[in-house]
Design an enzyme around this catalytic site. Structure first.
Site, PDB file in Angstrom:
ATOM      1  N   ARG A 119       0.813  -1.220   0.000  1.00 48.84           N
ATOM      2  CA  ARG A 119       0.000   0.000   0.000  1.00 48.84           C
ATOM      3  C   ARG A 119       0.847   1.271   0.000  1.00 48.84           C
ATOM      4  O   ARG A 119       0.390   2.344   0.416  1.00 48.84           O
ATOM      5  CB  ARG A 119      -0.995   0.016   1.173  1.00 48.84           C
ATOM      6  CG  ARG A 119      -1.988  -1.133   1.128  1.00 48.84           C
ATOM      7  CD  ARG A 119      -3.064  -0.980   2.195  1.00 48.84           C
ATOM      8  NE  ARG A 119      -4.036  -2.064   2.095  1.00 48.84           N
ATOM      9  CZ  ARG A 119      -3.950  -3.217   2.739  1.00 48.84           C
ATOM     10  NH1 ARG A 119      -2.901  -3.448   3.526  1.00 48.84           N
ATOM     11  NH2 ARG A 119      -4.880  -4.137   2.599  1.00 48.84           N
ATOM     12  N   LYS A 141       2.662  11.375 -10.718  1.00 44.43           N
ATOM     13  CA  LYS A 141       1.809  10.568 -11.590  1.00 44.43           C
ATOM     14  C   LYS A 141       2.550   9.300 -12.007  1.00 44.43           C
ATOM     15  O   LYS A 141       3.664   9.353 -12.511  1.00 44.43           O
ATOM     16  CB  LYS A 141       1.402  11.372 -12.831  1.00 44.43           C
ATOM     17  CG  LYS A 141       0.389  12.453 -12.538  1.00 44.43           C
ATOM     18  CD  LYS A 141       0.237  13.433 -13.674  1.00 44.43           C
ATOM     19  CE  LYS A 141      -0.356  12.800 -14.904  1.00 44.43           C
ATOM     20  NZ  LYS A 141      -0.634  13.818 -15.951  1.00 44.43           N
ATOM     21  N   GLU A 183       7.928  18.480 -24.223  1.00 48.72           N
ATOM     22  CA  GLU A 183       7.423  18.771 -22.882  1.00 48.72           C
ATOM     23  C   GLU A 183       8.033  20.051 -22.320  1.00 48.72           C
ATOM     24  O   GLU A 183       7.416  20.726 -21.488  1.00 48.72           O
ATOM     25  CB  GLU A 183       7.697  17.591 -21.945  1.00 48.72           C
ATOM     26  CG  GLU A 183       6.997  16.288 -22.331  1.00 48.72           C
ATOM     27  CD  GLU A 183       5.499  16.288 -22.046  1.00 48.72           C
ATOM     28  OE1 GLU A 183       4.916  17.375 -21.847  1.00 48.72           O
ATOM     29  OE2 GLU A 183       4.911  15.188 -22.032  1.00 48.72           O
ATOM     30  N   LYS A 225       6.627  22.929 -13.222  1.00 52.44           N
ATOM     31  CA  LYS A 225       5.924  21.694 -12.848  1.00 52.44           C
ATOM     32  C   LYS A 225       5.697  21.641 -11.333  1.00 52.44           C
ATOM     33  O   LYS A 225       4.626  21.212 -10.866  1.00 52.44           O
ATOM     34  CB  LYS A 225       6.742  20.485 -13.313  1.00 52.44           C
ATOM     35  CG  LYS A 225       6.070  19.122 -13.088  1.00 52.44           C
ATOM     36  CD  LYS A 225       4.841  18.931 -13.949  1.00 52.44           C
ATOM     37  CE  LYS A 225       4.207  17.557 -13.771  1.00 52.44           C
ATOM     38  NZ  LYS A 225       4.944  16.473 -14.442  1.00 52.44           N
ATOM     39  N   GLU A 235      -4.486  16.907  -9.774  1.00 55.49           N
ATOM     40  CA  GLU A 235      -4.696  17.204 -11.189  1.00 55.49           C
ATOM     41  C   GLU A 235      -6.188  17.304 -11.530  1.00 55.49           C
ATOM     42  O   GLU A 235      -6.704  16.635 -12.412  1.00 55.49           O
ATOM     43  CB  GLU A 235      -4.024  16.143 -12.085  1.00 55.49           C
ATOM     44  CG  GLU A 235      -3.862  16.610 -13.517  1.00 55.49           C
ATOM     45  CD  GLU A 235      -3.291  15.539 -14.425  1.00 55.49           C
ATOM     46  OE1 GLU A 235      -2.606  15.908 -15.391  1.00 55.49           O
ATOM     47  OE2 GLU A 235      -3.533  14.342 -14.191  1.00 55.49           O
ATOM     48  N   ARG A 239      -3.443  22.209 -12.946  1.00 57.15           N
ATOM     49  CA  ARG A 239      -2.417  21.292 -13.437  1.00 57.15           C
ATOM     50  C   ARG A 239      -2.821  20.613 -14.746  1.00 57.15           C
ATOM     51  O   ARG A 239      -1.968  20.134 -15.498  1.00 57.15           O
ATOM     52  CB  ARG A 239      -2.105  20.247 -12.361  1.00 57.15           C
ATOM     53  CG  ARG A 239      -0.920  19.358 -12.676  1.00 57.15           C
ATOM     54  CD  ARG A 239      -0.599  18.480 -11.483  1.00 57.15           C
ATOM     55  NE  ARG A 239       0.292  17.400 -11.824  1.00 57.15           N
ATOM     56  CZ  ARG A 239       0.620  16.404 -11.001  1.00 57.15           C
ATOM     57  NH1 ARG A 239       0.124  16.382  -9.788  1.00 57.15           N
ATOM     58  NH2 ARG A 239       1.427  15.445 -11.391  1.00 57.15           N
ATOM     59  N   ASN A 243      -1.354  19.297 -19.808  1.00 56.37           N
ATOM     60  CA  ASN A 243      -1.702  18.267 -20.780  1.00 56.37           C
ATOM     61  C   ASN A 243      -1.971  18.834 -22.174  1.00 56.37           C
ATOM     62  O   ASN A 243      -2.588  18.144 -23.000  1.00 56.37           O
ATOM     63  CB  ASN A 243      -2.934  17.492 -20.300  1.00 56.37           C
ATOM     64  CG  ASN A 243      -2.636  16.644 -19.089  1.00 56.37           C
ATOM     65  OD1 ASN A 243      -1.843  15.708 -19.144  1.00 56.37           O
ATOM     66  ND2 ASN A 243      -3.252  16.965 -17.968  1.00 56.37           N
ATOM     67  N   HIS A 246      -1.886  16.636 -25.348  1.00 57.17           N
ATOM     68  CA  HIS A 246      -1.838  15.233 -24.928  1.00 57.17           C
ATOM     69  C   HIS A 246      -3.074  14.433 -25.344  1.00 57.17           C
ATOM     70  O   HIS A 246      -2.970  13.231 -25.580  1.00 57.17           O
ATOM     71  CB  HIS A 246      -1.645  15.138 -23.412  1.00 57.17           C
ATOM     72  CG  HIS A 246      -0.251  15.438 -22.959  1.00 57.17           C
ATOM     73  ND1 HIS A 246       0.365  16.648 -23.205  1.00 57.17           N
ATOM     74  CD2 HIS A 246       0.665  14.687 -22.284  1.00 57.17           C
ATOM     75  CE1 HIS A 246       1.588  16.628 -22.681  1.00 57.17           C
ATOM     76  NE2 HIS A 246       1.787  15.451 -22.125  1.00 57.17           N
ATOM     77  N   HIS A 250      -2.039  11.265 -27.184  1.00 57.65           N
ATOM     78  CA  HIS A 250      -2.309   9.920 -26.670  1.00 57.65           C
ATOM     79  C   HIS A 250      -3.081   9.091 -27.674  1.00 57.65           C
ATOM     80  O   HIS A 250      -2.888   7.869 -27.773  1.00 57.65           O
ATOM     81  CB  HIS A 250      -3.072   9.999 -25.354  1.00 57.65           C
ATOM     82  CG  HIS A 250      -2.237  10.447 -24.185  1.00 57.65           C
ATOM     83  ND1 HIS A 250      -2.776  10.739 -22.952  1.00 57.65           N
ATOM     84  CD2 HIS A 250      -0.897  10.639 -24.062  1.00 57.65           C
ATOM     85  CE1 HIS A 250      -1.801  11.096 -22.124  1.00 57.65           C
ATOM     86  NE2 HIS A 250      -0.659  11.050 -22.785  1.00 57.65           N
ATOM     87  N   HIS A 263       6.536   9.492 -27.061  1.00 57.64           N
ATOM     88  CA  HIS A 263       5.525  10.320 -26.414  1.00 57.64           C
ATOM     89  C   HIS A 263       5.644  11.784 -26.835  1.00 57.64           C
ATOM     90  O   HIS A 263       4.653  12.435 -27.189  1.00 57.64           O
ATOM     91  CB  HIS A 263       5.663  10.198 -24.890  1.00 57.64           C
ATOM     92  CG  HIS A 263       4.730  11.080 -24.127  1.00 57.64           C
ATOM     93  ND1 HIS A 263       3.360  10.926 -24.154  1.00 57.64           N
ATOM     94  CD2 HIS A 263       4.964  12.163 -23.323  1.00 57.64           C
ATOM     95  CE1 HIS A 263       2.791  11.858 -23.401  1.00 57.64           C
ATOM     96  NE2 HIS A 263       3.740  12.614 -22.890  1.00 57.64           N
TER      97      HIS A 263
END
Length: 359
Positions: A119, A141, A183, A225, A235, A239, A243, A246, A250, A263
């Site tokens: 956990r 993330k 990025e 960041k 997020e 934030r 993206n 993205h 994606h 990416h």
């Protein structure tokens, strides 16, 4: 060495940035107990694993190593299961720190394993690519890809520290440098137009692996960041602006098969699509769009996506994490240096932009 702090409700953590830091970092001070498990891949291991293990050994830290195959195609639940199997075999305890040594794929895989093993166990990110140093290693993330969509399975798990050694970029291919620059450029587009000018002026230095220029680009990106993460750890608000490009990108990665397009390459093409949509919506000028395309060209990134057909793009984009009540939410430019999250419902304009920006 430069240090940026990510300030969170549960405490702060440092991002240390400096040439030679992989060998010189004070790892002992970052661990709860003198034991660590390193996760890396079979590309990074021959280059940098011995530097890290020698540093740990010299500081009296016990360690074990897990080496997995390289590549986006291995960023899946099967690989996470292999990592977990090894952690269980080694009887890794809750206070043992997992160290992710590698690019964004390693950071995501190892971070996800650290988030769910017992956990949650402590995590240190040591990114070795420009993409991961400037963006992916910061913010917590983690996750894996799925055949239906990218990064839809994962967890937020903040590291105890991020250690960035720009010297590890000396072994990167030109294609990987390009991927990382996508990025870096986004921070200028959404937050600071003056950074775009700095990038244009210094792009040739970045391409020559100039340590000073790389350190500055990474430092400024990490500042942006860290600020975004501090404001919006989960997020759900500001934030999301990180993206930009993205949702389109994606879709490209998923359709083409993970790893066929890097990416950053997909995000570069996706950012150009977002710029064209912003212009058609009346928010930025055609000259602004040309400016975005020029930046991507300087970074040697594609400015057109693959011709998948607008229907296929939209089908995949509906699987995006930002979809809300079945409606697309896109990051669009209000001007260079300012972006907003926009709920987009006008289908024809979106289809036209996808068609125009594909080849």
């Amino acid at each position: 060495m430069k240090t940026v702090y990510v300030k969170l409700s549960q405490g702060n953590y440092p991002i240390h940035i400096g040439p030679g830091l992989l060998a010189k970092a004070d790892y002992q001070s970052l661990l709860q107990q003198p034991s660590a498990i390193i996760v890396t891949d079979d590309t990074v291991a021959p280059l940098y694993l011995s530097t890290l293990t020698n540093a740990l050994d010299n500081q009296g830290i016990n360690f074990e190593t897990i080496v997995i195959p390289t590549g986006e195609s291995y960023k899946n639940l099967e690989t996470v299961s292999l990592i977990l199997d090894r952690l269980l075999e080694l009887k890794i305890e809750r206070k043992t720190t997992l160290i992710a040594l590698g690019g964004g794929v390693i950071g995501d895989l190892a971070g996800f394993a650290a988030a769910i093993y017992l956990r949650g166990i402590p995590l240190i990110q040591i990114p070795t690519t420009l993409l991961s140093q400037a963006d992916a290693s910061v913010g917590g993330k983690t996750g894996v890809n799925h055949p239906y969509s990218k990064n839809m399975i994962g967890a937020l798990h903040q590291p105890k520290a991020v250690i960035i050694d720009p010297d590890t970029l000396q072994t990167l291919s030109e294609r990987e440098i390009s991927s990382g620059l996508a990025e870096v450029i986004k921070f200028g587009l959404i937050q600071d137009a003056s950074f775009l000018h700095w990038l244009e002026t210094n792009m040739h230095r970045l391409w020559k692996h100039d340590s000073e220029a790389l350190t500055e680009a990474i430092y400024r990106s990490c500042c942006y960041k860290a600020e975004a993460t501090s404001q919006d750890e989960a997020e759900t608000g500001p934030r999301l602006l990180l993206n930009i490009g993205h949702t389109f990108g994606h879709a490209i990665e998923t359709a083409m098969g993970y790893g066929e397009w890097l990416h950053g390459e997909a995000v570069g093409a996706g950012t150009v699509m977002a710029a064209h949509l912003s212009q058609r919506a009346g928010w930025i000028s055609s000259d602004d769009v040309k400016h975005v395309e020029s930046l991507m060209h300087l970074a040697r990134l594609p400015i057109r996506g693959p011709r998948l057909g607008s229907q296929r793009y939209l089908e995949l984009m509906q699987n995006d994490k930002k979809v809300e009540n079945g409606r697309l939410r896109l990051i669009l430019l209000k001007k260079l240096g300012k972006a907003e999250v926009v709920t987009w419902t006008e289908r024809t304009m979106l289809e036209n932009v996808i068609h125009h920006c594909s080849h």
